[in-house]
Design a protein around this motif. Structure first.
Motif, mmCIF file in Angstrom:
data_model
loop_
_atom_site.group_PDB
_atom_site.id
_atom_site.type_symbol
_atom_site.label_atom_id
_atom_site.label_comp_id
_atom_site.label_asym_id
_atom_site.label_seq_id
_atom_site.Cartn_x
_atom_site.Cartn_y
_atom_site.Cartn_z
ATOM 1 N N LYS A 1 0.820 -1.200 0.000
ATOM 2 C CA LYS A 1 0.000 0.000 0.000
ATOM 3 C C LYS A 1 0.865 1.265 0.000
ATOM 4 N N THR A 2 2.019 1.170 0.665
ATOM 5 C CA THR A 2 2.857 2.360 0.777
ATOM 6 C C THR A 2 3.317 2.834 -0.599
ATOM 7 N N ASP B 1 -2.803 6.223 7.059
ATOM 8 C CA ASP B 1 -2.428 4.807 7.004
ATOM 9 C C ASP B 1 -3.080 4.045 8.146
ATOM 10 N N GLU B 2 -3.439 2.801 7.881
ATOM 11 C CA GLU B 2 -3.993 1.918 8.904
ATOM 12 C C GLU B 2 -5.171 2.558 9.613
HETATM 13 MG MG MG Z 1 1.594 -0.453 5.548
#
Ligand code: MG
Ligand code: ADP
Length: 736
Positions: free
Chosen positions: A342-343, A437-438
């Motif tokens: 995803k990054t 993120d997350e």
């Molecule tokens: Mg990640």
């Protein structure tokens, strides 16, 4: 207000009457309407009840027979057990009840048949038993004809017999069914292949066939999902009306020069509405480093990473670019299992934003993760002359101040941080793109805060590692567009997961030694003690002591827990990354996002104490490189749930399946954060089993709102009223 016929008190219905009315209204059956919309929990197909000679232990069945014998036996502690043996002439089954003396009174002297529903167990001797069954006494008034049907079974309340509820529903249908008004117009029903509401209500209570019951259920479940989806669709629609940034994606892809946006002063103030026109692309003045841009965006991306994007990553990047090019703010959720990359996807999006002359912010849930992102993004971006700054709560005031200044002046293009990003009220010169993120760590409410804290209307990309099944995503985040990275980078070997007992610990340690000998590294995760960070840190220190003074005394071991200062944490992580440490002993602070490909084994102590989503996240820390990776769960599981979780972990690495299993074990309430149990307002619908209908309802809502955003058409008044009725109840789960 005039009272409609459906508001008639339920005491006027047969089966309830004045005598049972207080009890009925206590459980929410005050009116005829309540009775009509109190749907059965299940059905009994009494057309084919099995003979007692044909039933077996382990089966869940309805059986019938006459009482042959009743006895009570005292147990220790003053309790009693009641056994009633029933027979149908072909066999016998014992029904048992613990400590429910009133049951005896009901059974004694009953001449007719008894009907019982429950699970059969093989008793001590040959005899089958059913303990605490649901039961009904068949009286003289019950003719066999009416009895041998598909019979509805309602949620039971002591004192309100099934028979009463059935009669009340039957009477309400006979007298009031025609009063029900369907909120769905005929055209809508036809389009979505739904039966009308009157037919559905009759059939859900009195189905002639299973198919009729299924059709009724389909209509009613659809409706339960539908209004929430209408609210969410309206939300998305209204976001699309806001002014956002139309990033010049096409120009970037073609390598044409673009103009730096001039930042209107109001973008720097808190509540300002960002009004931006499409960025003009024709002039040369203030061209943003034209040299770099002469290379197309795709070529720049290809040079960004040492690997090629997977097809799934590429598809998601394209979806994001399409959103970015639109003049309204993007609101997109990217789901992808741990390790799906995803990054890299976020980096592609940020590159486009930066090349358009905007700044980006990336928010991560922990300092370790934020710092890791900062390190990784610097490696990728600094060679291109793009600067990456880092903010976290524990940085020195001077550092924070300088970052703040750099953000405000526009000198830094990407700021990575924890929620210090929000708390510091960082001002940006031209913030255009935000990555969260997350997401599940932040929760729905924090997403609201981020928008509130003066960041204006940038495009927002939310990334989550999928511990949420799709059904819940759509319920909770239905106002977001969703992209799924459903493919792992090539060459990954599936992680091998083993469940070992505490007594096998030595052999586990030997296996770890062998991997360390081969040059790999290892994580040890200490038991989850409680919610207290202090106790957890203590447990990590204990484990660290045990390992470094015992089996691994020859190895270099690091310790990581939430009580350490942030620079200590970072230097430990950095040492582990550089392979100056062989083993990292840690609490769950490494749960999210940590990325060290050479670390190929994770040992989790007392694994039964962790939730499934957490175990899956932890396991995602290994299996990130070319080497075979292992996850070893050490647990003497003592509960059924614990064993179920461990078995799932050893049988699959698929995050979606794990999330579904989690939902099944824990129930949707526990998973959904702010969505409290019972709050979902679903009587029939199951988030686990009705995923397909949820999708259908969602598509129907999106289509409806595209056609009639405010629901002003005459045909849609019924839907509009119901949606408004439900909106307040949904407030909690639709905050965004
Ligand atoms: Mg990640
Ligand atoms: P996630 O955040 O989705 O869990 P990451 O973005 O941390 O995953 O990526 C996991 C690892 O995979 C990283 O080491 C990253 O460099 C690597 N990676 C990402 N995309 C690819 C790709 N297309 N091919 C090979 N490796 C990749």
């Amino acid at each position: 207000m005039p009272v409609g016929p459906l508001e008639t008190e339920s005491q006027f219905l047969k089966g309830i009457g004045p005598k049972l009315y207080p009890l009925a209204s206590k459980i929410g059956l005050k009116t005829v309407q309540d009775v009509l919309f109190n749907f059965p929990r299940r059905y009994e197909d009494r057309r084919h009840l099995p003979k007692l000679k044909d039933v077996r232990g382990g089966e869940v069945v309805t059986i019938r027979g006459v009482i042959k014998d009743i006895e009570t036996r005292p147990l220790r502690g003053g309790k009693v057990i009641l056994r009633a043996v029933i027979s149908d002439g072909t066999g016998m089954v014992a029904l048992t009840w613990f400590n429910q003396p009133w049951v005896k009174k009901q059974l004694e002297g009953h001449e007719g048949e008894v009907l019982a529903f429950g699970e059969l167990k093989e008793g001590k001797n040959w005899r089958l038993e059913m303990s605490s069954p649901e039961f009904e006494l068949i009286g003289e008034g019950d003719d066999a004809e009416a009895f041998a049907r598909i019979t509805p079974v309602y949620r039971l309340t002591e004192g309100l017999p099934q028979k009463s509820l059935r009669r009340a529903a039957g009477d309400a249908i006979a007298k009031y069914l025609h009063e029900i008004v369907d909120p769905f117009p005929a055209k809508f029903l036809k389009e979505h292949q739904l039966i009308d509401l009157r037919t559905a209500v009759r059939a859900i209570h009195q189905p002639e066939t299973q198919k009729e019951a299924d059709e009724a259920r389909k209509r009613l479940v659809f409706e339960e999902f539908f209004y929430l989806q209408v609210v969410l669709a309206q939300r998305r629609q209204s976001v699309h009306q806001e002014h956002g940034i139309a990033f010049p994606i096409q120009e970037l892809i073609e390598g044409k020069p673009v103009i730096l946006p001039t930042a209107p002063a109001e973008t720097r103030t808190r509540a300002a509405v960002v009004k931006k026109e499409r960025v003009p692309t024709t002039l040369f003045a203030e061209t943003l480093e034209a040299d770099l841009n002469r290379q197309g965006l795709r070529e720049q991306i290809a040079a960004l990473f040492p690997f090629k994007l997977t097809d799934a990553q590429q598809r998601v990047v394209d979806e994001i670019y399409r959103d970015m090019a639109e003049p309204y703010p993007m609101n997109r959720l990217v789901q992808g299992d741990v390790g799906a990359g995803k990054t890299a996807v976020a980096a592609c999006a940020m590159l486009a934003a930066v090349r358009s002359g905007y700044q980006c912010a990336l928010m991560a849930p922990t300092e370790i993760l934020a710092e890791q992102h900062a390190v990784g993004l610097r490696r990728v971006f600094e060679p291109l002359g793009i600067s990456v700054d880092f903010v976290a709560g524990k940085l020195k005031a001077r550092q924070r101040k300088s970052t703040a200044e750099r953000a405000k002046s526009g000198e830094t293009q990407i700021v990575v941080g924890t929620h210090a990003l929000i708390q510091d009220r960082l001002d940006f010169d031209r913030l255009g793109f935000v990555v969260i993120d997350e997401q599940h760590r932040f929760g729905v409410l924090q997403r609201a805060a981020l928008r509130d804290k003066g960041l204006g209307h940038p495009d927002v990309l939310v990334m989550t590692a999928t511990p949420i099944p799709r059904t819940l995503t759509m319920t909770l985040y239905g106002d977001l567009d969703v992209s799924i990275i459903d493919q792992l980078p090539p060459g990954r070997k599936p992680i091998k997961t083993h469940w070992k007992r505490a007594s096998e610990r030595d052999s586990v340690y030997q296996a770890v030694q062998r991997l360390l000998d081969e040059g790999r590294q290892a994580y040890f995760v200490c038991p989850l003690v409680s919610e207290s960070e202090k106790l957890e840190a203590q447990a990590a220190e204990d484990l660290y002591y045990r390992l470094s003074h015992g089996p691994f005394s020859m190895r270099k071991i690091g310790l990581l827990h939430g009580q350490m200062k942030s620079d200590e944490k970072e230097s430990v992580m950095e040492a582990f990354r550089r392979h100056e440490l062989d083993i990292l002993v840690s609490t769950t602070v490494i749960e999210v996002g940590v990325d060290v490909p050479n670390s190929t084994v994770m040992v989790i102590e007392d694994a039964q104490r962790f939730g499934l989503a957490q175990l899956h996240q932890l396991r995602g820390r290994v299996g990130r490189g070319e080497h075979q990776s292992y996850c070893i769960l050490i647990a003497d599981a003592s509960t059924d749930d614990g064993r179920a979780r461990l078995n799932i972990m050893t049988s699959t690495t698929d995050g979606f399946r794990i999330a579904e299993a989690d939902l099944e074990i824990r129930g949707p309430g526990a998973l959904a954060g702010t969505m409290q149990s019972g709050h979902s307002g679903f009587q029939l619908a199951s988030l686990v089993h009705d995923a397909h209908l949820l999708e259908v309802a969602r598509q129907a809502a999106i289509k409806l709102i595209a056609d009639d955003p405010e629901l002003t058409k005459p045909d849609h008044q019924g839907i509009r009223e119901r949606t408004e009725e439900k909106r307040s109840r949904m407030a909690l789960i639709t905050i965004s």
